[in-house]
Design a protein around this motif. Structure first.
Motif, short mmCIF file in Angstrom:
data_model
loop_
_atom_site.label_atom_id
_atom_site.label_comp_id
_atom_site.label_asym_id
_atom_site.label_seq_id
_atom_site.Cartn_x
_atom_site.Cartn_y
_atom_site.Cartn_z
N TYR A 141 0.82 -1.22 0.00
CA TYR A 141 0.00 0.00 0.00
C TYR A 141 0.85 1.26 0.00
CZ TYR A 141 -4.53 -2.28 0.59
OH TYR A 141 -5.67 -3.01 0.37
N LYS A 142 1.82 1.37 0.91
CA LYS A 142 2.54 2.62 1.13
C LYS A 142 4.02 2.41 0.81
CE LYS A 142 1.11 2.57 5.37
NZ LYS A 142 0.84 2.91 6.78
N GLY A 143 4.44 2.86 -0.37
CA GLY A 143 5.75 2.50 -0.87
C GLY A 143 6.92 3.12 -0.14
N SER A 144 7.08 4.45 -0.25
CA SER A 144 8.29 5.09 0.28
C SER A 144 7.95 6.49 0.76
CB SER A 144 9.38 5.14 -0.79
OG SER A 144 10.59 5.61 -0.25
N LEU A 145 8.01 6.70 2.07
CA LEU A 145 7.71 7.97 2.70
C LEU A 145 9.01 8.69 3.02
CD1 LEU A 145 5.52 9.81 4.08
CD2 LEU A 145 6.00 8.52 6.19
N VAL A 146 9.13 9.94 2.58
CA VAL A 146 10.30 10.77 2.90
C VAL A 146 9.78 11.99 3.67
CG1 VAL A 146 12.29 12.00 2.00
CG2 VAL A 146 11.41 10.00 0.77
N GLY A 147 10.12 12.06 4.95
CA GLY A 147 9.57 13.10 5.81
C GLY A 147 8.27 12.62 6.42
N HIS A 148 8.27 12.34 7.72
CA HIS A 148 7.18 11.59 8.33
C HIS A 148 5.98 12.44 8.74
CE1 HIS A 148 9.23 13.16 11.89
NE2 HIS A 148 8.16 12.86 12.60
N SER A 149 6.15 13.77 8.88
CA SER A 149 5.08 14.57 9.46
C SER A 149 5.10 16.00 8.93
CB SER A 149 5.23 14.60 10.99
OG SER A 149 4.37 15.55 11.58
N ASP A 150 3.92 16.58 8.78
CA ASP A 150 3.81 18.00 8.42
C ASP A 150 4.40 18.91 9.49
OD1 ASP A 150 2.49 17.17 6.16
OD2 ASP A 150 0.57 18.13 6.65
N ASP A 151 4.50 18.42 10.71
CA ASP A 151 4.94 19.23 11.85
C ASP A 151 6.45 19.18 12.10
OD1 ASP A 151 2.24 19.88 12.36
OD2 ASP A 151 1.99 18.03 13.53
N ASN A 152 7.20 18.59 11.18
CA ASN A 152 8.62 18.38 11.45
C ASN A 152 9.54 19.28 10.63
OD1 ASN A 152 10.17 16.68 13.27
ND2 ASN A 152 11.14 15.81 11.45
N ALA A 153 9.06 20.45 10.27
CA ALA A 153 9.83 21.36 9.42
C ALA A 153 11.16 21.75 10.05
CB ALA A 153 9.02 22.61 9.10
N SER A 154 11.18 21.99 11.36
CA SER A 154 12.41 22.50 11.99
C SER A 154 13.55 21.50 11.88
CB SER A 154 12.14 22.83 13.46
OG SER A 154 11.70 21.67 14.16
N GLU A 155 13.24 20.22 11.87
CA GLU A 155 14.29 19.20 11.75
C GLU A 155 14.60 18.88 10.29
OE1 GLU A 155 15.36 14.80 13.58
OE2 GLU A 155 13.25 15.26 13.16
N ASP A 156 13.57 18.81 9.46
CA ASP A 156 13.74 18.27 8.11
C ASP A 156 14.17 19.29 7.05
OD1 ASP A 156 13.10 15.72 8.92
OD2 ASP A 156 10.99 15.87 8.34
N THR A 157 13.83 20.56 7.25
CA THR A 157 14.13 21.57 6.23
C THR A 157 15.64 21.64 5.97
OG1 THR A 157 12.18 22.85 6.83
CG2 THR A 157 13.90 23.99 5.59
N GLY A 158 16.01 21.60 4.70
CA GLY A 158 17.42 21.62 4.32
C GLY A 158 18.05 20.25 4.23
#
Length: 325
Positions: free
Chosen positions: A186-203
């Motif tokens: 069903y769910k192949g490949s997720l990159v970035g687990h949450s809409d609320d994680n910008a501070s960690e994931d950005t860049g």
């Protein structure tokens, strides 16, 4: 009329050599400009990943031996012989190459996790039916190459019975996912687990997908938040929603083939903010696209050769998956 003097033996030899070289050059140019199905090093954002390099090889055939062999950050090459059953996930340490032996070695029932790791190669494994978890999880890790694996489950259960096949989260970076098969999921490949994680994931979350075969995978092919994704020369069959760019992510979707797919690319679903996408040279096969924002990511910062969509199906079906090295 001027008569040209006969050529000497040396002149004839030089002419023959030049003609042969010219013919060879023409022959090379006539071949499809595709990546090798057995690359010795990663192309894309994961370039430079070496894993265990030339370290001593350990071959394992039991779960306990595998767990012991992949711990720690010392350079190591671990070969998996046979199919090993497990529950949950096994953590793989830094500076590691995990390599399946032959075409049918790997894991069933669970998967592998790279957490706070760097410089890891996962190749030539069969990983199937990882119940309640991912087949491969990459968290807070950098310099990763996931190549020539066969990843699968089934769609006989609900969409959350299994998790992802390859999920890349928590500011992971510089990852290449190449020449793998993703099947019956069903769910192949997720990159970035949450809409609320910008501070960690950005860049971060810079990922390249190339020459993968997604067969009967419903969605997340991939789903990308915040990061930068290059998706080229992949073959997608039987998807509901394939490429999904969200939360400001930048995606370059290039020379892929989609078949029996409803939505090939979307930028405006299921998140607080839309993503961006640029499409180039794809064969959509009748699939629709939903592009609310065209992005600025048009030229990756690395060398690569994208073969035309017309040759992708033959390349990917002939070269992707375990046992194709």
């Amino acid at each position: 009329m001027r008569t040209r003097p006969p050529r000497t033996h040396a002149q004839r030899s030089t002419a023959v050599t030049a003609a042969a070289a010219a013919l060879a050059a023409v022959t090379v140019l006539a071949l499809p400009q595709s990546a090798s199905a057995a690359e010795s090093s990663p192309v894309g954002f994961g370039a430079g990943t070496t894993g265990g390099g030339s370290a001593t090889t350990t071959t394992v055939s039991t779960l306990s031996a595998f767990k012991s062999a992949v711990t720690g950050s010392t350079a190591k090459v671990v070969k998996v012989s046979g199919l090993i059953s497990l529950s949950g996930q096994v953590d793989v340490g830094s500076n590691t190459t995990v390599l399946g032996v032959g075409s049918s070695s790997g894991f069933t029932g669970g998967g592998l996790r790279l957490k706070n790791a760097t410089n890891v190669i996962i190749r030539n494994l069969n990983i199937s039916k990882a119940v309640g978890t991912d087949a491969i999880t990459v968290q807070k890790s950098t310099k990763v190459w996931i190549d020539h694996n066969s990843l699968s489950s089934d769609r006989d259960h609900g969409k959350d019975y299994y998790d992802g096949l390859v999920d890349i989260t928590h500011a992971s970076d510089f990852v290449t996912v190449s020449w793998n098969t993703f099947k019956d999921h069903y769910k192949g490949s997720l990159v970035g687990h949450s809409d609320d994680n910008a501070s960690e994931d950005t860049g971060h979350l810079r990922v390249t997908y190339h020459h993968n075969w997604f067969d009967n995978v419903n969605s997340r092919i991939p789903s990308l938040r915040f990061g930068t994704g290059h998706f080229y020369d992949n073959y997608v069959v039987g998807a509901g929603t394939a490429v999904h760019s969200r939360m400001g992510a930048q995606m370059l979707v290039e020379n892929n083939v989609f078949r029996s797919t409803q939505v090939a690319v979307t930028t405006n679903r299921d998140s607080d903010a839309d993503g961006h996408a640029n499409l180039k040279g794809n064969d959509l096969g009748g699939a629709t696209t939903e592009i609310s924002q065209v992005g600025t990511f048009t030229s990756p910062p690395y060398s690569y050769t994208a073969e035309p969509a017309s040759s992708v199906v033959a390349s990917v079906t002939g070269g992707a998956g375990a046992g194709k090295l």
